[in-house]
Design an enzyme around this catalytic site. Structure first.
Site, PDB file in Angstrom:
ATOM      1  N   SER A 160       1.456  12.655   1.143  1.00 59.37           N
ATOM      2  CA  SER A 160       0.956  11.621   2.048  1.00 59.37           C
ATOM      3  C   SER A 160       0.159  10.615   1.251  1.00 59.37           C
ATOM      4  O   SER A 160      -0.238  10.863   0.110  1.00 59.37           O
ATOM      5  CB  SER A 160       0.071  12.232   3.142  1.00 59.37           C
ATOM      6  OG  SER A 160      -1.064  12.852   2.576  1.00 59.37           O
ATOM      7  N   GLY A 162       0.921   8.059  -0.340  1.00 58.44           N
ATOM      8  CA  GLY A 162       1.487   7.598  -1.596  1.00 58.44           C
ATOM      9  C   GLY A 162       1.302   8.526  -2.773  1.00 58.44           C
ATOM     10  O   GLY A 162       1.678   8.175  -3.906  1.00 58.44           O
ATOM     11  N   GLU A 267       8.809   3.715  10.180  1.00 56.89           N
ATOM     12  CA  GLU A 267       8.777   2.677   9.140  1.00 56.89           C
ATOM     13  C   GLU A 267      10.182   2.163   8.843  1.00 56.89           C
ATOM     14  O   GLU A 267      11.143   2.944   8.763  1.00 56.89           O
ATOM     15  CB  GLU A 267       8.146   3.227   7.863  1.00 56.89           C
ATOM     16  CG  GLU A 267       6.693   3.634   8.017  1.00 56.89           C
ATOM     17  CD  GLU A 267       6.103   4.132   6.713  1.00 56.89           C
ATOM     18  OE1 GLU A 267       6.033   3.330   5.752  1.00 56.89           O
ATOM     19  OE2 GLU A 267       5.719   5.312   6.638  1.00 56.89           O
ATOM     20  N   GLU A 279      10.885   5.933   6.884  1.00 58.88           N
ATOM     21  CA  GLU A 279      10.218   7.209   7.118  1.00 58.88           C
ATOM     22  C   GLU A 279       9.703   7.271   8.542  1.00 58.88           C
ATOM     23  O   GLU A 279       9.717   6.266   9.268  1.00 58.88           O
ATOM     24  CB  GLU A 279       9.055   7.413   6.129  1.00 58.88           C
ATOM     25  CG  GLU A 279       9.486   7.564   4.696  1.00 58.88           C
ATOM     26  CD  GLU A 279       8.349   7.884   3.753  1.00 58.88           C
ATOM     27  OE1 GLU A 279       8.638   8.258   2.605  1.00 58.88           O
ATOM     28  OE2 GLU A 279       7.169   7.778   4.149  1.00 58.88           O
ATOM     29  N   THR A 287      -1.289   2.764   8.975  1.00 62.19           N
ATOM     30  CA  THR A 287      -1.208   1.308   9.124  1.00 62.19           C
ATOM     31  C   THR A 287      -1.562   0.877  10.544  1.00 62.19           C
ATOM     32  O   THR A 287      -1.926  -0.271  10.789  1.00 62.19           O
ATOM     33  CB  THR A 287       0.201   0.787   8.780  1.00 62.19           C
ATOM     34  OG1 THR A 287       1.153   1.352   9.681  1.00 62.19           O
ATOM     35  CG2 THR A 287       0.577   1.142   7.348  1.00 62.19           C
ATOM     36  N   ARG A 364      -9.727   6.756   0.323  1.00 55.90           N
ATOM     37  CA  ARG A 364      -9.934   5.790   1.395  1.00 55.90           C
ATOM     38  C   ARG A 364     -11.072   6.299   2.277  1.00 55.90           C
ATOM     39  O   ARG A 364     -10.980   7.355   2.882  1.00 55.90           O
ATOM     40  CB  ARG A 364      -8.645   5.641   2.211  1.00 55.90           C
ATOM     41  CG  ARG A 364      -8.698   4.562   3.278  1.00 55.90           C
ATOM     42  CD  ARG A 364      -7.316   4.308   3.836  1.00 55.90           C
ATOM     43  NE  ARG A 364      -6.738   5.478   4.455  1.00 55.90           N
ATOM     44  CZ  ARG A 364      -5.434   5.754   4.495  1.00 55.90           C
ATOM     45  NH1 ARG A 364      -4.567   4.949   3.926  1.00 55.90           N
ATOM     46  NH2 ARG A 364      -4.991   6.844   5.092  1.00 55.90           N
TER      47      ARG A 364
END
Length: 393
Positions: A160, A162, A267, A279, A287, A364
């Site tokens: 997940s 990236g 996506e 995906e 997002t 993040r």
């Protein structure tokens, strides 16, 4: 008819959320707004959703016996997976015993890794996708790279944000991509996917809600990624009507095949008028955090309604909106943030700090949200606000 009990009473409606990051936190908040008793579970303590749930548990999410034990102890009315790395075999057994998994145990199982959902979309449903191969050894990996062609994208089948994703630009760096994928995988999966690199015009997330009265769609969300991890998103992304309709057709078909109720983050890559399925996540999408400011019902509120069998009427978009992530780099068990007063000076700007307990490397840790007169204006306002937030380790 949906009946909601009183939290912490014998008649409570209990929901256990498996995965307690920033997305799970918002789901817990929305469930509590509807009077639901919430239990947050994750592999580490003091995760964001744990800080707002009624109760929490820290377990190995990939251990079927631990996961089953927690569910049996809590006896939830709904089991809501919020991450991919879960012992889905346990979820399938629990569902067979009568527990309700959101959107379904099969959906969680198929989307736990990229092989399941790609096989469903490309082979079973014949949905347009980029060319791809799976590889479970160095030799089969190099064979896949040769068949797909260079450049190509390499990802772990289970990851997940990236993690483990890279681009093979020449045979000289192919082995590095294999190692990167192995290091970035979640769980025991060693298989990787090698994908054709599409020179797409743009990519979108289409939030698709399977609910009691049918299917609903949010306006398309555009996003920018670095290393496969989203850095900013905006809504609505401008699209040709026919292209958007094709995205909706594919999204409804794939989510319908997975079954169950809830929100899906679907996506797509768009090249001209050609739509490629990329995906899917059977849960709120990162997002989609832009919907915290862009819509009357965020993706989290929509998810809560759908899984509780409540109606989803028209979704109102307020106007051009954007999100920009706050990334913290370093090593710390106690991160402090400054600059919020500067970031929040402008009207139409909001900040969310996730409350993650630590950082090791890069993580993040928050998001800036903004509305604007146009997409460019909203993106600039969100990024400007994010840049004003400073952190101390």
């Amino acid at each position: 008819m949906t009946t909601i009990g009183t939290p912490l009473s014998d008649g409570a409606t209990r929901v256990i959320v498996l995965g307690s990051g920033e997305l799970g936190k918002e789901v817990v908040i929305e469930l509590q707004r509807l009077g639901v008793e919430t239990i947050a579970v994750d592999r580490y303590s003091n995760a964001p959703a744990m800080q707002v749930a009624h109760r929490n548990h820290t377990i190995n999410m990939l251990d079927a016996s631990e996961l089953t034990s927690v569910v049996e102890t809590e006896q939830p009315h709904l089991i809501v997976p919020e991450i991919e790395a879960i012992a889905t075999s346990a979820l399938m057994e629990l569902e067979a015993r009568g527990f309700r998994v959101i959107p379904s145990a099969n959906a969680a199982h198929l989307t736990m890794n990229r092989e399941g959902i790609r096989t469903l979309a490309a082979k079973d449903l014949k949905v347009p996708v980029s060319d791809y191969r799976f590889a479970d050894s160095v030799q089969s990996f190099f064979d896949a790279v040769e068949q797909i062609g260079i450049p190509c994208v390499v990802k772990p089948t289970m990851s997940s944000s990236g993690k483990g994703q890279s681009v093979v630009k020449s045979l000289d760096d192919a082995l590095d991509s294999w190692k990167c994928a192995q290091e970035g995988t979640r769980g025991a999966a060693e298989k990787v996917i090698v994908e054709q690199m599409i020179d797409f015009d743009y990519e979108i997330t289409l939030l698709t809600v399977q609910h009691v009265n049918g299917v609903a769609f949010c306006e398309p969300i555009g996003h920018r990624q670095v290393g496969g991890d989203y850095q900013e998103s905006w809504q609505p992304h401008p699209m040709d009507t026919e292209v958007l309709d094709e995205c909706k057709r594919i999204a409804e078909r794939v989510t319908g095949a997975l079954g169950g109720r809830g929100i899906y983050g679907v996506e797509f890559f768009i090249k001209g008028v050609q739509v490629y399925f990329s995906e899917l996540s059977p849960r709120p999408h990162d997002t989609g955090m832009v919907t915290l400011i862009s819509q009357d019902m965020s993706e989290f509120a929509l998810h809560a309604r759908a899984i509780l069998d409540l109606p989803v009427p028209n979704i109102e978009l307020y106007g051009p909106s954007a999100s920009a992530v706050l990334i913290v780099e370093g090593e710390s068990e106690s991160v402090r943030f400054r600059g919020l007063e500067d970031a929040l000076t402008e009207s139409g700007v909001q900040i969310r700090l996730f409350g993650k307990p630590s950082v090791s490397g890069e993580r993040r840790m928050g998001v800036a949200l903004a509305r604007g007169t146009s997409i460019d204006d909203a993106r600039n306002r969100a990024q400007t606000a994010a840049n004003k937030i400073r952190f101390e380790l």
